[in-house]
Design a protein around this motif. Structure first.
Motif, mmCIF file in Angstrom:
data_model
loop_
_atom_site.group_PDB
_atom_site.id
_atom_site.type_symbol
_atom_site.label_atom_id
_atom_site.label_comp_id
_atom_site.label_asym_id
_atom_site.label_seq_id
_atom_site.Cartn_x
_atom_site.Cartn_y
_atom_site.Cartn_z
ATOM 1 N N GLY A 100 0.810 -1.175 0.099
ATOM 2 C CA GLY A 100 0.021 -0.122 -0.039
ATOM 3 C C GLY A 100 0.678 1.342 0.044
ATOM 4 N N SER A 101 0.358 2.407 0.943
ATOM 5 C CA SER A 101 1.013 3.591 0.506
ATOM 6 C C SER A 101 2.503 3.605 1.125
ATOM 7 C CB SER A 101 0.178 4.806 1.241
ATOM 8 O OG SER A 101 0.122 4.625 2.427
ATOM 9 N N ALA A 102 3.016 4.882 0.533
ATOM 10 C CA ALA A 102 4.534 4.736 0.947
ATOM 11 C C ALA A 102 4.802 4.887 2.268
ATOM 12 C CB ALA A 102 5.248 5.597 0.088
ATOM 13 N N ASP A 103 4.185 5.635 2.960
ATOM 14 C CA ASP A 103 4.091 6.085 4.531
ATOM 15 C C ASP A 103 5.609 6.034 4.975
ATOM 16 O OD1 ASP A 103 2.762 6.227 6.543
ATOM 17 O OD2 ASP A 103 2.321 4.444 6.982
ATOM 18 N N GLY A 104 6.418 7.066 4.500
ATOM 19 C CA GLY A 104 7.793 7.358 4.986
ATOM 20 C C GLY A 104 8.519 6.209 4.658
ATOM 21 N N ARG A 105 8.497 5.112 3.935
ATOM 22 C CA ARG A 105 9.154 4.185 3.627
ATOM 23 C C ARG A 105 10.249 4.822 2.538
ATOM 24 N NH1 ARG A 105 6.148 -0.475 2.055
ATOM 25 N NH2 ARG A 105 4.457 0.941 2.126
ATOM 26 N N VAL A 106 11.586 4.008 2.634
ATOM 27 C CA VAL A 106 12.467 4.308 1.603
ATOM 28 C C VAL A 106 12.715 3.281 0.443
ATOM 29 C CG1 VAL A 106 14.894 5.059 1.493
ATOM 30 C CG2 VAL A 106 13.820 5.524 3.478
ATOM 31 N N ILE A 107 12.880 3.455 -0.783
ATOM 32 C CA ILE A 107 13.086 2.536 -1.856
ATOM 33 C C ILE A 107 14.608 3.035 -2.603
ATOM 34 C CG2 ILE A 107 12.769 1.442 -4.049
ATOM 35 C CD1 ILE A 107 9.754 1.309 -2.995
ATOM 36 N N LEU A 108 15.471 2.375 -2.443
ATOM 37 C CA LEU A 108 16.637 2.459 -3.075
ATOM 38 C C LEU A 108 16.853 1.650 -4.277
ATOM 39 C CD1 LEU A 108 17.705 1.831 0.406
ATOM 40 C CD2 LEU A 108 19.325 3.151 -0.432
ATOM 41 N N VAL A 109 17.270 2.532 -5.368
ATOM 42 C CA VAL A 109 17.686 2.144 -6.688
ATOM 43 C C VAL A 109 18.977 1.610 -6.704
ATOM 44 C CG1 VAL A 109 17.509 2.517 -9.271
ATOM 45 C CG2 VAL A 109 15.787 3.270 -7.852
ATOM 46 N N ARG A 110 19.080 0.094 -6.923
ATOM 47 C CA ARG A 110 20.507 -0.244 -7.090
ATOM 48 C C ARG A 110 21.158 -0.343 -8.624
ATOM 49 N NH1 ARG A 110 23.081 -5.665 -4.832
ATOM 50 N NH2 ARG A 110 24.620 -6.313 -5.948
ATOM 51 N N ILE A 111 22.316 0.300 -8.569
ATOM 52 C CA ILE A 111 22.766 0.560 -9.879
ATOM 53 C C ILE A 111 23.922 -0.115 -10.296
ATOM 54 C CG2 ILE A 111 22.302 3.245 -10.213
ATOM 55 C CD1 ILE A 111 25.120 3.782 -9.649
ATOM 56 N N VAL A 112 24.239 -0.327 -11.539
ATOM 57 C CA VAL A 112 25.585 -0.886 -12.017
ATOM 58 C C VAL A 112 26.502 -0.135 -11.761
ATOM 59 C CG1 VAL A 112 26.805 -2.117 -13.897
ATOM 60 C CG2 VAL A 112 24.423 -2.671 -13.600
ATOM 61 N N THR A 113 27.960 -0.586 -11.474
ATOM 62 C CA THR A 113 28.998 0.438 -11.272
ATOM 63 C C THR A 113 30.185 -0.444 -12.067
ATOM 64 O OG1 THR A 113 29.887 -0.277 -9.178
ATOM 65 C CG2 THR A 113 28.599 1.701 -9.380
ATOM 66 N N PRO A 114 31.034 0.213 -12.701
ATOM 67 C CA PRO A 114 32.117 -0.321 -13.208
ATOM 68 C C PRO A 114 32.979 -1.223 -12.206
ATOM 69 C CG PRO A 114 32.456 1.750 -13.296
ATOM 70 C CD PRO A 114 31.112 1.735 -12.735
ATOM 71 N N ALA A 115 33.434 -2.499 -12.467
ATOM 72 C CA ALA A 115 34.196 -3.278 -11.482
ATOM 73 C C ALA A 115 35.620 -3.200 -11.900
ATOM 74 C CB ALA A 115 33.738 -4.882 -11.878
ATOM 75 N N HIS A 116 36.212 -3.058 -10.894
ATOM 76 C CA HIS A 116 37.631 -3.408 -10.907
ATOM 77 C C HIS A 116 38.324 -3.992 -9.660
ATOM 78 C CE1 HIS A 116 38.519 1.302 -10.036
ATOM 79 N NE2 HIS A 116 37.081 0.977 -10.184
ATOM 80 N N ASP A 117 39.089 -4.915 -9.943
ATOM 81 C CA ASP A 117 40.205 -5.455 -8.749
ATOM 82 C C ASP A 117 39.075 -6.052 -7.523
ATOM 83 O OD1 ASP A 117 42.662 -5.745 -8.171
ATOM 84 O OD2 ASP A 117 43.284 -3.910 -8.380
ATOM 85 N N VAL A 118 38.141 -7.035 -8.065
ATOM 86 C CA VAL A 118 37.327 -7.515 -7.092
ATOM 87 C C VAL A 118 37.406 -9.158 -7.398
ATOM 88 C CG1 VAL A 118 35.583 -5.796 -6.774
ATOM 89 C CG2 VAL A 118 35.229 -7.465 -8.262
ATOM 90 N N GLN A 119 37.197 -9.679 -6.266
ATOM 91 C CA GLN A 119 37.192 -11.298 -6.431
ATOM 92 C C GLN A 119 35.883 -11.882 -6.861
ATOM 93 O OE1 GLN A 119 40.445 -12.311 -5.897
ATOM 94 N NE2 GLN A 119 39.406 -14.010 -6.982
#
Ligand code: PLP
Length: 389
Positions: A135-154
């Motif tokens: 139902g209604s948003a009522d103060g809740r938070v929605i975050l949008v996850r974005i792609v970021t360029p990868a470097h040096d990760v396992q």
């Protein structure tokens, strides 16, 4: 509110004492509460924003309890089970539902039973699901996850989740139009050896925010902070924090925006070792009672090299060493560690191996395959077993 009683795990002075008292033929996780507390406090005192702990990394109740007692009050959760575990034991804690793809029933229950206020999405259909389920948003938070360029990760995580940065402003606007508070999140990938990757992520996120031209209340830089392993010595955490702070601080948007992070590995890796026993030696091969299907999947999936030492309080160990191939307990041929352990050359059946830096993605990822399931936890007052520098 009354504290829920949790039976404490047994405490020993040293790992040697664990061996003397338990003579364990089964794997034992040896927690270092002081070390976990130290890491948690380091994040709380030095990260320039809000600190969430990523529960998936080590969800054991004793670990959550230590973190909570150290001051962690925000938990990154990915399933209803994780949310329930946190909220039932720590009613004052906040859970953030950070899995971008959620079951409708899980959204509904997270909202109505556990009062979860923060959700991550990376597709408009997921926004629709949240609206329809709660139902209604009522103060809740929605975050949008974005792609970021990868470097040096396992581990690269952007193959699976995240909306491309050029499509993200539109989704952010849709979240805003649905009257939720908004945020942008990213995850550079696990065991990230580059502070620059976080700074680039922040810059990409700020560009998305600028293009969206709607108020944005949260910027979440995710997890991925590294832990040291054998032959793997990433820069200190302070380099990551200052790279993030610098990138964030350049922009006036920061004034309305709460910065967050969600460490798992860096918070708990050093706070637990794993005590295993050798069941058989065949030449340079050691068969042990834990392996790829239990605590050690990261040796294969993440090419993680754990520090290891041989222990047998009942005899003097050889002072010369050699490489041993390590074989796990299941009948599967995959169950062989990709890298050898260097141990005293007289290692044999009945000796124990302590495997260090084993607090992250070990017990959390163990299966019951073949009936081998490590589940014994003790607490040890000794310092952690760290990799050679
Ligand atoms: C796994 C995960 C984390 C924790 O990652 P680490 O590399 O252990 O720090 C944080 N956030 C999300 C969304 C994750 O999936």
């Amino acid at each position: 509110m009354a504290k829920i009683a949790v039976s404490p795990i047994p405490t020993f002075a040293t790992v040697e004492q664990v061996i003397e008292e338990l003579n364990p033929g089964y794997p034992v996780y040896c927690l270092r509460p002081a070390e976990i507390q130290r890491q948690a406090q380091y994040f709380l005192e030095n990260f320039p924003g809000r600190v969430l702990y990523a529960v998936k990394c080590n969800p054991h109740l004793a670990v959550l309890r230590i973190l909570y007692d150290a001051g962690i009050r925000h938990f990154d959760t990915a399933s209803l089970t994780e949310i329930a575990d946190v909220r039932e034991h720590f009613p004052q804690a906040d859970c953030y539902f950070m899995h971008p793809v959620k079951a409708r029933a899980a959204i509904q229950t997270a909202h109505s039973v556990y009062g979860v206020g923060h959700y991550v999405i990376d597709h408009v259909k997921e926004l629709e699901k949240i609206v329809e389920s709660t139902g209604s948003a009522d103060g809740r938070v929605i975050l949008v996850r974005i792609v970021t360029p990868a470097h040096d990760v396992q581990y690269q995580l952007s193959d699976k989740f995240g909306i491309p940065a050029d499509q993200a402003p539109e989704l952010l606007r849709q979240v805003h139009e649905a009257e939720f508070q908004t945020g942008v999140a990213f995850h550079v990938g696990s065991q990230c050896r580059s502070p620059q990757a976080f700074a680039d992520g922040v810059r990409t996120a700020l560009e998305v925010i600028q293009k969206a031209a709607v108020p944005v209340h949260y910027l979440d830089v995710g997890g991925g902070f590294p832990a040291p392993y054998e032959k793997d010595h990433p820069p200190p955490l302070e380099d990551y924090f200052s790279a993030i702070h610098e990138a964030f601080d350049q922009d006036i948007l920061r004034r309305d925006c709460v910065l967050m992070c969600e460490p798992g590995r860096a918070m708990v890796a050093s706070g637990c070792s794993l005590l295993v026993q050798i069941q058989l030696r065949k030449g340079n091969k050691l068969y042990i009672n834990d392996g790829i299907y239990q605590s050690l999947s990261e040796t294969l999936l993440g090419k993680i090299k754990f520090p290891a030492r041989l222990i047998n309080p009942q005899r003097n160990l050889s002072t010369t060493s050699q490489d041993f191939k390590i074989l796990g307990p299941t009948c599967d041929t995959v169950d062989i560690l990709p890298e050898p352990f260097n141990l005293p050359d007289d290692a044999d059946e009945g000796d124990w191996i302590e495997i260090g830096q084993a607090g992250a993605y070990t017990n959390a990822a163990a299966t019951r395959f073949n009936g081998f399931f490590p589940e014994t936890f003790v607490s040890v007052d000794a310092p952690p077993l760290l990799p050679a520098t």
